[in-house]
Design an enzyme around this catalytic site. Structure first.
Site, mmCIF file in Angstrom:
data_model
loop_
_atom_site.group_PDB
_atom_site.id
_atom_site.type_symbol
_atom_site.label_atom_id
_atom_site.label_comp_id
_atom_site.label_asym_id
_atom_site.label_seq_id
_atom_site.Cartn_x
_atom_site.Cartn_y
_atom_site.Cartn_z
ATOM 1 N N PRO A 98 0.624 -1.146 0.021
ATOM 2 C CA PRO A 98 0.156 0.009 0.040
ATOM 3 C C PRO A 98 0.957 1.304 -0.105
ATOM 4 O O PRO A 98 0.248 2.310 -0.290
ATOM 5 C CB PRO A 98 -0.913 -0.095 1.334
ATOM 6 C CG PRO A 98 -0.861 -1.525 1.584
ATOM 7 C CD PRO A 98 0.419 -1.982 1.244
ATOM 8 N N GLU A 125 1.442 -8.441 8.864
ATOM 9 C CA GLU A 125 1.353 -6.904 9.168
ATOM 10 C C GLU A 125 2.303 -6.251 8.293
ATOM 11 O O GLU A 125 1.935 -4.906 7.948
ATOM 12 C CB GLU A 125 2.026 -6.598 10.665
ATOM 13 C CG GLU A 125 2.007 -5.305 10.854
ATOM 14 C CD GLU A 125 0.937 -4.626 11.211
ATOM 15 O OE1 GLU A 125 0.794 -3.369 11.049
ATOM 16 O OE2 GLU A 125 -0.395 -5.205 11.253
ATOM 17 N N ARG A 163 -1.357 -7.781 -21.252
ATOM 18 C CA ARG A 163 -2.170 -7.489 -22.325
ATOM 19 C C ARG A 163 -1.832 -6.500 -23.295
ATOM 20 O O ARG A 163 -2.058 -6.267 -24.351
ATOM 21 C CB ARG A 163 -3.577 -7.122 -22.020
ATOM 22 C CG ARG A 163 -3.538 -5.826 -21.204
ATOM 23 C CD ARG A 163 -4.934 -5.446 -20.592
ATOM 24 N NE ARG A 163 -5.889 -5.321 -21.678
ATOM 25 C CZ ARG A 163 -6.273 -4.404 -22.220
ATOM 26 N NH1 ARG A 163 -5.617 -3.254 -22.385
ATOM 27 N NH2 ARG A 163 -7.264 -4.489 -23.137
ATOM 28 N N ASP A 178 -7.480 2.122 -25.418
ATOM 29 C CA ASP A 178 -8.094 1.989 -24.200
ATOM 30 C C ASP A 178 -7.982 3.205 -23.446
ATOM 31 O O ASP A 178 -7.259 4.104 -23.687
ATOM 32 C CB ASP A 178 -6.988 1.072 -23.265
ATOM 33 C CG ASP A 178 -7.243 -0.401 -23.674
ATOM 34 O OD1 ASP A 178 -8.480 -0.740 -24.245
ATOM 35 O OD2 ASP A 178 -6.416 -1.153 -23.407
#
Length: 261
Positions: A98, A125, A163, A178
């Site tokens: 994160p 953690e 992709r 895209d």
């Protein structure tokens, strides 16, 4: 491209790596998708890969030894392949975390130019900080939220990267148009029938006039980006006329009463 994923739950990737676009890319030999259970590299009789944090606190921390051991094992194999001319560059070692850079289409393009990617999926953690400092080359996040592990984010990144590899998609133009590929959101799409429940396909798309179709698509892309993700327009490559049109749209939104008058 070779992609290795370090995980405690390799079974999570079986369906993903064998299905849809990723499965086809693997079958075509465009990308090799492999999982490595780093528990196999634990250096204790119980094969534990986590421990309590120094200084106390909640949760458990992933140990450095099994992660380093698994990555070094992969690097040794890569070095042997390099001797045979199969590898061109050292792999990027990516920690799913994160705290990392927020993943984007630009990063997907950047990674799609690599020969070898190694993803590290954590649990518990967090990671022993020495993994960040002395092993990984990149830290990536898929958003400002916390999941139970790095597996799902790794799947997202792998899918977005693979992709983009030549030959993966049936139509190479798909990746070019895209959303985010040119800094804007993609224009609307329609298919048969030309009219459904009274809702008609825009005339421009039925005209057969390629220049008019491209003009309509570009304008729709600009308008959709303006309405949904206006912050993207700050860095998008726009013509003078397009910027003037957007300024007019901004003024109309800011002063709707004056516009009506």
């Amino acid at each position: 491209m070779r992609i290795d994923v370090l995980t405690l739950f390799p079974e999570m990737f079986e369906g993903v790596f064998g299905s849809s676009i990723l499965g086809k890319a693997r079958d075509k030999g465009i990308a090799s998708l492999n999982t490595v259970n780093f528990r196999d590299f634990a250096n204790n009789k119980h094969n534990t890969v986590d421990d309590m944090p120094y200084g106390g606190g909640g949760g458990m921390v992933l140990k450095a030894e099994p992660i380093f051991g698994a990555v070094e094992h992969l690097l040794e194999n890569a070095d042997r392949s390099a001797e045979d001319g199969l590898e061109k560059r050292k792999p990027r070692i990516i920690l799913m975390c994160p705290q990392g850079r927020t993943f984007s289409q630009e990063i997907a393009k950047e990674l799609s130019a690599e020969d070898h990617l190694i993803f590290i999926c954590g649990h518990y953690e967090g990671y022993d900080e020495r993994i960040r400092e002395f092993l990984v080359t990149d830290e990536l996040s898929v958003g400002d939220y916390v999941l139970t592990g790095g597996e799902l984010p790794a799947m997202v990144v792998v899918d977005a990267v693979v992709r983009l590899l030549p030959g993966t998609l049936g139509n190479e133009q798909s990746a070019v148009t895209d959303s985010f590929s040119d800094g804007l959101l993609e224009y609307p799409h329609y298919t048969r029938p030309a009219e459904f429940r009274g809702w008609k396909v825009p005339d421009a798309l039925l005209s057969g006039h390629h220049a008019e179709i491209e003009k309509w698509r570009r304008q729709q892309s600009l308008e959709r980006t303006f309405q949904r993700r206006p912050e993207l327009l700050k860095t998008a490559e726009l013509t003078v006329k397009e910027r003037e049109w957007l300024e007019k749209m901004s003024m109309e939104r800011a002063n709707p009463a004056e516009t009506r008058e």
